[in-house]
Design an enzyme around this catalytic site. Sequence first.
Site, PDB file in Angstrom:
ATOM      1  N   HIS A  37       3.644  -8.452  -7.700  1.00  0.00           N
ATOM      2  CA  HIS A  37       5.059  -8.630  -8.024  1.00  0.00           C
ATOM      3  C   HIS A  37       5.928  -7.558  -7.374  1.00  0.00           C
ATOM      4  O   HIS A  37       7.114  -7.434  -7.685  1.00  0.00           O
ATOM      5  CB  HIS A  37       5.246  -8.641  -9.539  1.00  0.00           C
ATOM      6  CG  HIS A  37       4.575  -9.807 -10.200  1.00  0.00           C
ATOM      7  ND1 HIS A  37       5.246 -10.931 -10.632  1.00  0.00           N
ATOM      8  CD2 HIS A  37       3.260 -10.029 -10.463  1.00  0.00           C
ATOM      9  CE1 HIS A  37       4.391 -11.788 -11.152  1.00  0.00           C
ATOM     10  NE2 HIS A  37       3.177 -11.266 -11.063  1.00  0.00           N
ATOM     11  N   GLU A  53      -9.673  11.242   4.757  1.00  0.00           N
ATOM     12  CA  GLU A  53     -10.022  12.579   5.218  1.00  0.00           C
ATOM     13  C   GLU A  53     -11.196  12.562   6.174  1.00  0.00           C
ATOM     14  O   GLU A  53     -11.331  13.435   7.036  1.00  0.00           O
ATOM     15  CB  GLU A  53     -10.337  13.467   4.007  1.00  0.00           C
ATOM     16  CG  GLU A  53     -10.126  14.941   4.252  1.00  0.00           C
ATOM     17  CD  GLU A  53     -10.147  15.754   2.973  1.00  0.00           C
ATOM     18  OE1 GLU A  53      -9.127  16.384   2.655  1.00  0.00           O
ATOM     19  OE2 GLU A  53     -11.185  15.756   2.286  1.00  0.00           O
ATOM     20  N   LYS A  95      -1.511  24.347   4.966  1.00  0.00           N
ATOM     21  CA  LYS A  95      -1.811  25.573   4.223  1.00  0.00           C
ATOM     22  C   LYS A  95      -1.278  26.798   4.963  1.00  0.00           C
ATOM     23  O   LYS A  95      -0.694  27.703   4.351  1.00  0.00           O
ATOM     24  CB  LYS A  95      -3.319  25.703   4.002  1.00  0.00           C
ATOM     25  CG  LYS A  95      -3.909  24.656   3.079  1.00  0.00           C
ATOM     26  CD  LYS A  95      -5.398  24.874   2.907  1.00  0.00           C
ATOM     27  CE  LYS A  95      -6.030  23.811   2.050  1.00  0.00           C
ATOM     28  NZ  LYS A  95      -7.494  24.008   1.916  1.00  0.00           N
TER      29      LYS A  95
END
Length: 437
Positions: A310, A289, A425
């Site tokens: 793995h 951010e 948003k």
Amino acid sequence: MDQRGEGDYFKMMKLNTSHALLKESIESYQEKVNELHKVIFERTGAGNDFMGWVDWAETYDKAEFERILKVAEKVKDKAEVLLVCGIGGSYLGARAAIEMIQGLYSGNKTEVIFVGNTFSSTYIAQVLKHIQDKSVVLNVISKSGTTTETALAFRVFREFMEKKYGKEECKERIIATTDKARGTLKALADKEGYETFVIPDDIGGRYSVITPVGLVPLAIMGVDIKKIMAGLYDAYKELNTADLSKNPAYQYAVCRRILQNQGYDVEMFVAYEPQLAMLAEWWKQLLGESEGKDGKGILPDSANFSTDLHSLGQFIQEGKKVLFETILEVENPTEDLLIPTDVENSDQMNYLAGKSYDWVNKMACLGTIEAHEVTGGVPNLIISIPDMKEYSFGYLCYFFFIATAMTCYMIDINPFNQPGVEIYKKNMFRLLGKPAK
């Protein structure tokens, strides 16, 4: 309180660059670092109104800190479950600290559950069922009170608690961490009589774990927040130098820029302790951010080894060379145990009998570094900390804060805003039919 911590920590916290495959010298950036160090500590750069973290270890409200301790002590006995309601920096730091310091199965009599960070109906419904017959304390964290994920969850869990306890008892069970004077949550808290703590105006969410945002839930969970602040204070004093030979945080910041110049656009944060997985999530928010703007920055990723060797290990070893690794090495585990002898040796593991699990973990780390660096050509940075205790967490927070500020300013990025977050948003509010103001 005596703010001085455990001493000589700087000598123990190290950045090992011997496996980093750097094609430039760190020292060649000294002049640039000198310039930007002044920008940070004199607060003259972009986003300087969100740099309260720089000297927070000295300037934090001591009276409020003592009140946190008193409130935590008062509500501990009420809390079989602590609900922490917040998103992003309002929960990641606290969760990272609790898991790092206490482990994943600590035996703490209080269970912490994080809500307000998702729209998942299944998750919210299952939490409600889980806490139905438990004694609950709720800490809601939001500066405005209108962050959608958090506000919706708080509405649901506040209703649950008011039905379970009544409004009067909720005054003792709901704690609001919010703006000191404004916002819908502050107004509601004042109206209902909740205990309130302040989110500072000059510290953004991803830097806020060292404020009441993180300290309130940590204290309720029994974490020694005085030791966190001691680690923060020592880091503030010891990392306040532009000298690259003495500042591992700035060394780390410079290494990131050198490695990106060499074509590595992904940084994989690696830990060999499962209880550091949420620290990696916190680190990803801090770097992602802060740095991901204007088409610039390094993508932060994470892995837990040896588990992820793995799965992701194949790509790291032989895939496209887009990433470098930053390993957080812990010198002393919180707990250790010896590997027993098996008389039949059917698993052929007796060659390790009598060895400690941590020793095996460290040998796996050394072998992996050699494989990735020497055979795979993947650069590795190694940050070493002594342990996973409170003091180390506080110190590490400041290490990453100041490294983030430096590495962002080096590419002319404001480390303290997040304009891109607002785009989703706006789209979401349109689709939800939110009324225009």
